[in-house]
Design a protein around this motif. Structure first.
Motif, PDB file in Angstrom:
ATOM      1  N   ALA A  22       0.834  -1.206   0.000  1.00 57.59           N
ATOM      2  CA  ALA A  22       0.000   0.000   0.000  1.00 57.59           C
ATOM      3  C   ALA A  22       0.867   1.254   0.000  1.00 57.59           C
ATOM      4  O   ALA A  22       0.584   2.218  -0.713  1.00 57.59           O
ATOM      5  CB  ALA A  22      -0.935  -0.007   1.209  1.00 57.59           C
ATOM      6  N   LEU A  23       1.930   1.245   0.788  1.00 56.38           N
ATOM      7  CA  LEU A  23       2.832   2.399   0.813  1.00 56.38           C
ATOM      8  C   LEU A  23       3.489   2.618  -0.540  1.00 56.38           C
ATOM      9  O   LEU A  23       3.670   3.750  -0.995  1.00 56.38           O
ATOM     10  CB  LEU A  23       3.908   2.197   1.883  1.00 56.38           C
ATOM     11  N   SER A  24       3.837   1.499  -1.197  1.00 56.68           N
ATOM     12  CA  SER A  24       4.447   1.610  -2.529  1.00 56.68           C
ATOM     13  C   SER A  24       3.469   2.195  -3.537  1.00 56.68           C
ATOM     14  O   SER A  24       3.808   3.097  -4.312  1.00 56.68           O
ATOM     15  CB  SER A  24       4.926   0.233  -2.992  1.00 56.68           C
ATOM     16  N   LEU A  25       2.221   1.679  -3.530  1.00 51.59           N
ATOM     17  CA  LEU A  25       1.205   2.182  -4.454  1.00 51.59           C
ATOM     18  C   LEU A  25       0.892   3.653  -4.191  1.00 51.59           C
ATOM     19  O   LEU A  25       0.583   4.410  -5.117  1.00 51.59           O
ATOM     20  CB  LEU A  25      -0.080   1.357  -4.329  1.00 51.59           C
ATOM     21  N   ALA A  26       0.983   4.043  -2.931  1.00 50.89           N
ATOM     22  CA  ALA A  26       0.660   5.421  -2.556  1.00 50.89           C
ATOM     23  C   ALA A  26       1.865   6.352  -2.642  1.00 50.89           C
ATOM     24  O   ALA A  26       1.769   7.514  -2.255  1.00 50.89           O
ATOM     25  CB  ALA A  26       0.086   5.455  -1.139  1.00 50.89           C
ATOM     26  N   GLY A  27       2.975   5.847  -3.149  1.00 46.18           N
ATOM     27  CA  GLY A  27       4.161   6.680  -3.275  1.00 46.18           C
ATOM     28  C   GLY A  27       4.693   7.163  -1.938  1.00 46.18           C
ATOM     29  O   GLY A  27       5.289   8.231  -1.850  1.00 46.18           O
ATOM     30  N   GLY A  28       4.468   6.372  -0.872  1.00 48.65           N
ATOM     31  CA  GLY A  28       4.946   6.728   0.455  1.00 48.65           C
ATOM     32  C   GLY A  28       3.999   7.602   1.258  1.00 48.65           C
ATOM     33  O   GLY A  28       4.268   7.885   2.430  1.00 48.65           O
ATOM     34  N   ASN A  29       2.883   8.030   0.655  1.00 49.42           N
ATOM     35  CA  ASN A  29       1.928   8.888   1.362  1.00 49.42           C
ATOM     36  C   ASN A  29       1.096   8.023   2.313  1.00 49.42           C
ATOM     37  O   ASN A  29       0.326   7.159   1.878  1.00 49.42           O
ATOM     38  CB  ASN A  29       1.029   9.602   0.348  1.00 49.42           C
TER      39      ASN A  29
END
Length: 293
Positions: free
Chosen positions: A260-267
Motif C-alpha cells: 500500500a505504501l508503494s502504491l501510494a508513493g509513500g503517502n
C-alpha cells in the motif's frame, strides 16, 4: 495537463509523459481499455501543444465507410496546423488501413494541404495484430512513434474519490441539481470495485446518483449490487484462499502495508485509504511491524 484529475503513481507517470510528448510534434499512440479516457487525453495533448489554436478532428475508425478519411481531412483548411485523432484505429479493416496509410504518406509530400499531427488510440493490442497479419506493419510504425499505456481505473484506486467528486459536480451543474454527498462506507465500496467500464462506468454511475438522489447522502444501499459485491458478477471469485500449510498473518499484514505504501508513493494517508484504515491505525501498525515511516 493540470486539468487532468489523478495523483496515483500510474496516472502521474502517464501525465508526465504526455506533457513531454505535447511539446513535440510526433505521432502518439494511446493504448488502453475502453472507457479509460483516451479521447480526453488526446484533446489535452492537442490543447497543450503548438497546434492548440488549430482544429482537433476526431475520427471514429469503427465501421468507417470508404473515403471517410478524405472527407474528414477536407474539413481542415489548407496549411492549418491540426490534430487528427484516430479513435480505435485497431478496428480498421485492410482496405481502410491502406487508405489511411496512403493519406498519411501524401501528407509528407503534398504542399498546400493541412499540417497534421496524428494521435491514434486503440483498446486492441496492435503489436499482436501486426504479428497476426491483421494490422499493417508499415501503418503501425507510422502511428507508434511514442506509445503510451493508459491505466485502467482499477489501477488508479487513489484517484477514485477525486474523480467521483468531479463527475458528480459536472453532472449536477449540467442538470442544475444539488450534488449528492458520498458517505465513507459508499466511498470504500467505490474504491474496492474493479470498474470493468473504467471512467465511463464511474461517470455514468455519478450521473445516475445526481439524477435520482439530488442533495442526498449516498450510502452503500444506494449503489448497484455489483459495486456492493466488489466485482462484476461474472468476475466474482472466492477471495483469498488459505493454503493447506497455513500462513503467518503478521507477515501477510506487513507485506500488504508495504504494498500500500508503494502504491501510494509513500503517502501514509493514501496508503491508509487503500487498506481501509485510519491514518492513526496505519501508524500504529507501522510501528508494530517495524516498517520505516
Amino acid at each position: 495537463m493540470k486539468s487532468l484529475i489523478g495523483e496515483s503513481p500510474a496516472f502521474a507517470r502517464l501525465r508526465n509523459a504526455l506533457s513531454m510528448v505535447a511539446a513535440t510534434d510526433v505521432s502518439l499512440l494511446l493504448l488502453g481499455e475502453p472507457g479509460t479516457g483516451k479521447t480526453t487525453l488526446a484533446r489535452e495533448v492537442h490543447a497543450a501543444g503548438a497546434r492548440q489554436r488549430g482544429p482537433f478532428r476526431a475520427f471514429a475508425c469503427t465501421g468507417a465507410p470508404p473515403d471517410a478519411f478524405g472527407h474528414c481531412l477536407a474539413e481542415i483548411p489548407n496549411g492549418c496546423p491540426a490534430t487528427l485523432y484516430l479513435d480505435e484505429v485497431g478496428e480498421l479493416g485492410c482496405p481502410e488501413q491502406a487508405r489511411l496509410l496512403h493519406l498519411l504518406c501524401e501528407q509528407d509530400t503534398a504542399t498546400g494541404g493541412p499540417d497534421l499531427r496524428v494521435i491514434a488510440a486503440s483498446a486492441l493490442d496492435l503489436e499482436r495484430l501486426v504479428q497476426q497479419g491483421i494490422f499493417r506493419r508499415d501503418l503501425y510504425l507510422r502511428l507508434c512513434v511514442v506509445p503510451l499505456a493508459v491505466p485502467p481505473l482499477r489501477e488508479r484506486v487513489l484517484d477514485i474519490p477525486a474523480l467521483t467528486r468531479h463527475f458528480i459536480a459536472d453532472a449536477a451543474q449540467r442538470h442544475q441539481l444539488d450534488p449528492p454527498l458520498i458517505k465513507p462506507g459508499a466511498e470504500r465500496l467505490l474504491r474496492r470495485y474493479t470498474w470493468p467500464g473504467n471512467l465511463r462506468e464511474l461517470s455514468n454511475l455519478c450521473e445516475r446518483l445526481v439524477i435520482l438522489l439530488p442533495g442526498a447522502e449516498v450510502g452503500p444501499e444506494n449503489l448497484p449490487t455489483a459495486v456492493v459485491r466488489g466485482a462484476p458478477p461474472a468476475d466474482q471469485d472466492l477471495g483469498f484462499a488459505l493454503p493447506p500449510h497455513g500462513i503467518d498473518l503478521n507477515d501477510l499484514e506487513a507485506d500488504l502495508i508495504r504494498q500500500a505504501l508503494s502504491l501510494a508513493g509513500g503517502n501514509k494517508s493514501r496508503a491508509a485509504r487503500l487498506l481501509g484504515l485510519t491514518r492513526d491505525t496505519l501508524l500504529y501498525r507501522l510501528q508494530k511491524h517495524l516498517i520505516p515511516g
